[in-house]
Write a protein that holds these residues in place. Structure first.
Motif, PDB file in Angstrom:
ATOM      1  N   LEU A 234       0.793  -1.245   0.039  1.00 24.76           N
ATOM      2  CA  LEU A 234       0.033  -0.087   0.062  1.00 24.76           C
ATOM      3  C   LEU A 234       0.947   1.316   0.133  1.00 24.76           C
ATOM      4  O   LEU A 234       0.649   2.273  -0.662  1.00 24.76           O
ATOM      5  CB  LEU A 234      -1.035   0.111   1.262  1.00 24.76           C
ATOM      6  CG  LEU A 234      -1.873  -1.104   1.279  1.00 24.76           C
ATOM      7  CD1 LEU A 234      -2.864  -0.865   2.480  1.00 24.76           C
ATOM      8  CD2 LEU A 234      -2.981  -0.855   0.172  1.00 24.76           C
ATOM      9  N   ARG A 235       2.094   1.133   0.724  1.00 26.60           N
ATOM     10  CA  ARG A 235       2.763   2.301   0.867  1.00 26.60           C
ATOM     11  C   ARG A 235       3.493   2.770  -0.673  1.00 26.60           C
ATOM     12  O   ARG A 235       3.804   3.933  -0.903  1.00 26.60           O
ATOM     13  CB  ARG A 235       4.044   2.245   1.790  1.00 26.60           C
ATOM     14  CG  ARG A 235       3.586   2.017   3.084  1.00 26.60           C
ATOM     15  CD  ARG A 235       3.509   3.340   4.040  1.00 26.60           C
ATOM     16  NE  ARG A 235       3.428   3.335   5.633  1.00 26.60           N
ATOM     17  CZ  ARG A 235       2.389   3.217   6.354  1.00 26.60           C
ATOM     18  NH1 ARG A 235       1.280   3.575   5.693  1.00 26.60           N
ATOM     19  NH2 ARG A 235       2.454   3.331   7.533  1.00 26.60           N
ATOM     20  N   ALA A 236       3.617   1.685  -1.254  1.00 22.28           N
ATOM     21  CA  ALA A 236       4.527   1.776  -2.629  1.00 22.28           C
ATOM     22  C   ALA A 236       3.282   2.455  -3.704  1.00 22.28           C
ATOM     23  O   ALA A 236       3.798   2.674  -4.664  1.00 22.28           O
ATOM     24  CB  ALA A 236       5.144   0.419  -2.997  1.00 22.28           C
ATOM     25  N   MET A 237       2.073   2.488  -3.443  1.00 23.81           N
ATOM     26  CA  MET A 237       1.236   2.715  -4.516  1.00 23.81           C
ATOM     27  C   MET A 237       1.255   4.336  -4.618  1.00 23.81           C
ATOM     28  O   MET A 237       1.253   4.938  -3.703  1.00 23.81           O
ATOM     29  CB  MET A 237      -0.218   2.360  -4.193  1.00 23.81           C
ATOM     30  CG  MET A 237      -0.559   0.737  -4.281  1.00 23.81           C
ATOM     31  SD  MET A 237      -2.119   0.353  -3.771  1.00 23.81           S
ATOM     32  CE  MET A 237      -2.293  -1.331  -4.066  1.00 23.81           C
ATOM     33  N   PRO A 238       1.382   4.808  -6.001  1.00 21.61           N
ATOM     34  CA  PRO A 238       1.095   6.202  -6.093  1.00 21.61           C
ATOM     35  C   PRO A 238      -0.258   6.771  -5.871  1.00 21.61           C
ATOM     36  O   PRO A 238      -1.161   6.168  -5.742  1.00 21.61           O
ATOM     37  CB  PRO A 238       1.510   6.304  -7.570  1.00 21.61           C
ATOM     38  CG  PRO A 238       1.040   4.924  -8.096  1.00 21.61           C
ATOM     39  CD  PRO A 238       1.328   4.044  -7.254  1.00 21.61           C
ATOM     40  N   GLU A 239      -0.038   8.053  -5.137  1.00 21.13           N
ATOM     41  CA  GLU A 239      -1.448   8.635  -5.332  1.00 21.13           C
ATOM     42  C   GLU A 239      -1.969   9.238  -6.327  1.00 21.13           C
ATOM     43  O   GLU A 239      -1.347   9.792  -7.385  1.00 21.13           O
ATOM     44  CB  GLU A 239      -1.131   9.847  -4.298  1.00 21.13           C
ATOM     45  CG  GLU A 239      -0.829   9.588  -3.008  1.00 21.13           C
ATOM     46  CD  GLU A 239      -0.733  11.071  -1.998  1.00 21.13           C
ATOM     47  OE1 GLU A 239      -1.085  11.933  -2.367  1.00 21.13           O
ATOM     48  OE2 GLU A 239      -0.399  10.504  -0.732  1.00 21.13           O
ATOM     49  N   LEU A 240      -3.274   9.010  -6.582  1.00 21.82           N
ATOM     50  CA  LEU A 240      -3.872   9.128  -7.755  1.00 21.82           C
ATOM     51  C   LEU A 240      -4.671  10.600  -7.662  1.00 21.82           C
ATOM     52  O   LEU A 240      -4.810  11.353  -8.360  1.00 21.82           O
ATOM     53  CB  LEU A 240      -5.152   8.340  -8.024  1.00 21.82           C
ATOM     54  CG  LEU A 240      -4.847   6.655  -8.032  1.00 21.82           C
ATOM     55  CD1 LEU A 240      -6.064   5.674  -8.165  1.00 21.82           C
ATOM     56  CD2 LEU A 240      -4.043   6.790  -9.436  1.00 21.82           C
ATOM     57  N   ASP A 241      -4.695  11.078  -6.208  1.00 16.94           N
ATOM     58  CA  ASP A 241      -5.145  12.321  -5.694  1.00 16.94           C
ATOM     59  C   ASP A 241      -4.766  12.321  -4.354  1.00 16.94           C
ATOM     60  O   ASP A 241      -4.325  11.356  -3.687  1.00 16.94           O
ATOM     61  CB  ASP A 241      -6.597  12.711  -5.849  1.00 16.94           C
ATOM     62  CG  ASP A 241      -6.914  14.072  -5.965  1.00 16.94           C
ATOM     63  OD1 ASP A 241      -6.362  14.763  -5.415  1.00 16.94           O
ATOM     64  OD2 ASP A 241      -7.884  14.324  -6.849  1.00 16.94           O
ATOM     65  N   SER A 242      -4.940  13.323  -3.488  1.00 14.52           N
ATOM     66  CA  SER A 242      -4.545  13.419  -2.322  1.00 14.52           C
ATOM     67  C   SER A 242      -4.901  12.281  -1.486  1.00 14.52           C
ATOM     68  O   SER A 242      -5.926  12.100  -1.137  1.00 14.52           O
ATOM     69  CB  SER A 242      -5.008  14.794  -1.514  1.00 14.52           C
ATOM     70  OG  SER A 242      -4.419  15.997  -2.217  1.00 14.52           O
ATOM     71  N   CYS A 243      -3.848  11.705  -0.856  1.00 15.20           N
ATOM     72  CA  CYS A 243      -4.026  10.404  -0.105  1.00 15.20           C
ATOM     73  C   CYS A 243      -4.654   9.079  -0.628  1.00 15.20           C
ATOM     74  O   CYS A 243      -5.102   8.014   0.005  1.00 15.20           O
ATOM     75  CB  CYS A 243      -4.768  10.641   1.162  1.00 15.20           C
ATOM     76  SG  CYS A 243      -3.960  11.893   2.603  1.00 15.20           S
ATOM     77  N   VAL A 244      -5.231   9.431  -1.910  1.00 15.49           N
ATOM     78  CA  VAL A 244      -6.126   8.303  -2.520  1.00 15.49           C
ATOM     79  C   VAL A 244      -5.182   7.397  -3.518  1.00 15.49           C
ATOM     80  O   VAL A 244      -4.527   8.064  -4.364  1.00 15.49           O
ATOM     81  CB  VAL A 244      -7.269   8.756  -3.415  1.00 15.49           C
ATOM     82  CG1 VAL A 244      -8.080   7.689  -3.967  1.00 15.49           C
ATOM     83  CG2 VAL A 244      -8.011   9.904  -2.429  1.00 15.49           C
TER      84      VAL A 244
END
Length: 397
Positions: A234-244
């Motif tokens: 989960l930490r490695a996933m890029p943000e699609l928008d703020s915190c999402v």
């Protein structure tokens, strides 16, 4: 509001409910059937397993959001597929449909019109039909093709998407990405723990489906698309928008869920455990600012608690429709609730979101959890379409 709540004549007979598993979009045998017909037949199967005769029902409230063939005929057609010709109506309020349908059924019973009302909610995002609408504002009547999926990507009030609403709400409430990932992991752990100990087997019913031609369409016996996540992942996933991130939002799915709403006498007659009493105490809706959908459920809960005079610490079970982890983070912050105490048996963030039946399944799981705990107040909440929140309060005793 009186101590008996807004619906003193209304009961939900314990154990007369059930839900399908929610197969993920494009992996679903429900894509091969008429969803209205399949829902009626599924309700007949579920009632049969609960030893409730369909003839005991007097009215049917159905709820869905995705158009389906013969939808014009709504509940009367679906009830025929149930094997019992009933009058009825159709309810639609985006992702709040499941709880709103229960409230409509409760009004039918509270008003004395009927003593036994079936609630049947369903949707199939795998078959997302498109409509052609004449555009009359231009010099020519050109055809506008509108797909159901367009609604997720465009809010007419803001021009933004649902994803943008989650990001906007996260910024407004200054949410921490690290906490969002921790909540997300917790939600997956809760789901898998409930599944492994057999809790979900008490509410979910496998379905064997046939196509309209009578051929096997397949078996729905799993919340497909659900895989355990890790905090590092989960930490490695890029943000699609703020915190999402992709991990912190739900996925489209298909599903069917049903329960009954009755008078007290009918509840005692129909429930396999008539000593358990379930009341609907109150239901509220709110609307927050444009494009702030994830905060709306928390605001609905605040309104509901004011109306009932209860404190959040008096609630035994809290469950949310959480299309984004952001929803739960905001609720925890505004209500002062440890997010670990919410959604203890799973949530739509993990098992998917077919709109219509989502909150119905959540209600069923929440009531079953309360019975397991020995009773208490049950709080269910969710969001809908841009900036609307809904919340319902039940009492299990």
């Amino acid at each position: 509001m009186s101590k008996d709540g807004a619906f003193p004549r209304v009961r939900i007979p314990y154990g007369t409910w059930g839900s399908s598993f929610f197969p993920a979009w494009q992996s679903s045998p429900l894509a091969e059937v008429n969803i209205g017909q399949a829902a009626g037949e599924a309700m007949a199967l579920i009632l049969g397993r609960r030893r409730v005769p369909a003839r005991a029902l007097e009215y049917l409230v159905i709820g869905s959001t995705v158009p389906w063939h013969w939808k014009f005929w709504t509940a009367p057609l679906v009830s025929s597929c149930l094997g019992h010709r009933l009058p009825g109506c159709h309810v639609e309020q985006a992702c709040a449909t499941g709880l709103q349908a229960i409230a409509v059924a409760a009004l039918e019973v509270q008003g004395g019109g009927n003593d036994a009302v079936g609630v049947l909610t369903f949707d199939r995002t795998s078959d997302s039909p498109a409509g052609v609408f004449p555009e009359r504002r231009g010099p020519q009547r050109t055809a506008v093709l509108s797909d159901v999926w367009d609604n997720f990507g465009f809010d007419p009030a803001t021009g933004g998407s649902m994803l943008a609403a989650a990001g906007k709400a996260a910024r407004r409430h200054r949410l921490d990405r690290r906490e969002i990932d921790e909540i997300t992991l917790c939600r997956y752990q809760q789901y898998f723990a409930a599944r492994e100990r057999g809790f979900l087997d008490r509410v979910l019913v496998p379905l064997d489906l046939l196509t309209s031609a009578g051929r096997p369409a397949g078996r729905v016996a799993e919340d497909t698309g659900v895989k355990m996540v890790t905090l590092d992942g989960l930490r490695a996933m890029p943000e699609l928008d703020s915190c999402v991130t992709a991990g912190g939002q739900t996925h489209p799915a298909d599903g069917i869920a049903t329960l009954l709403v009755t008078s007290p006498d009918k509840a005692r007659d129909l429930s396999p455990r008539p000593e358990i009493e379930i009341r609907l105490i109150a239901k509220v809706d709110v609307r927050t600012g444009p494009g702030l959908m994830p905060e709306a459920p928390a605001l609905a809960v605040q309104k509901l608690l004011r109306q009932t005079g209860l404190g959040i610490d008096q609630i035994a079970v809290i469950k949310s429709h959480n299309p984004f982890t952001v929803n739960d983070a905001i609720f925890s912050k505004l209500l002062g609730v440890d997010w670990r105490a919410v959604n203890r048996t799973g949530s739509s963030l993990v098992w998917g979101h077919p709109q219509g039946p989502t909150l119905t399944r959540i209600v069923i799981e929440a009531l079953e959890e309360a019975v397991e705990l020995g009773g208490g107040y049950v709080l269910v909440m969710g969001c809908a379409a841009g900036d609307v929140g809904i919340a319902g309060l039940f009492l299990v005793s």
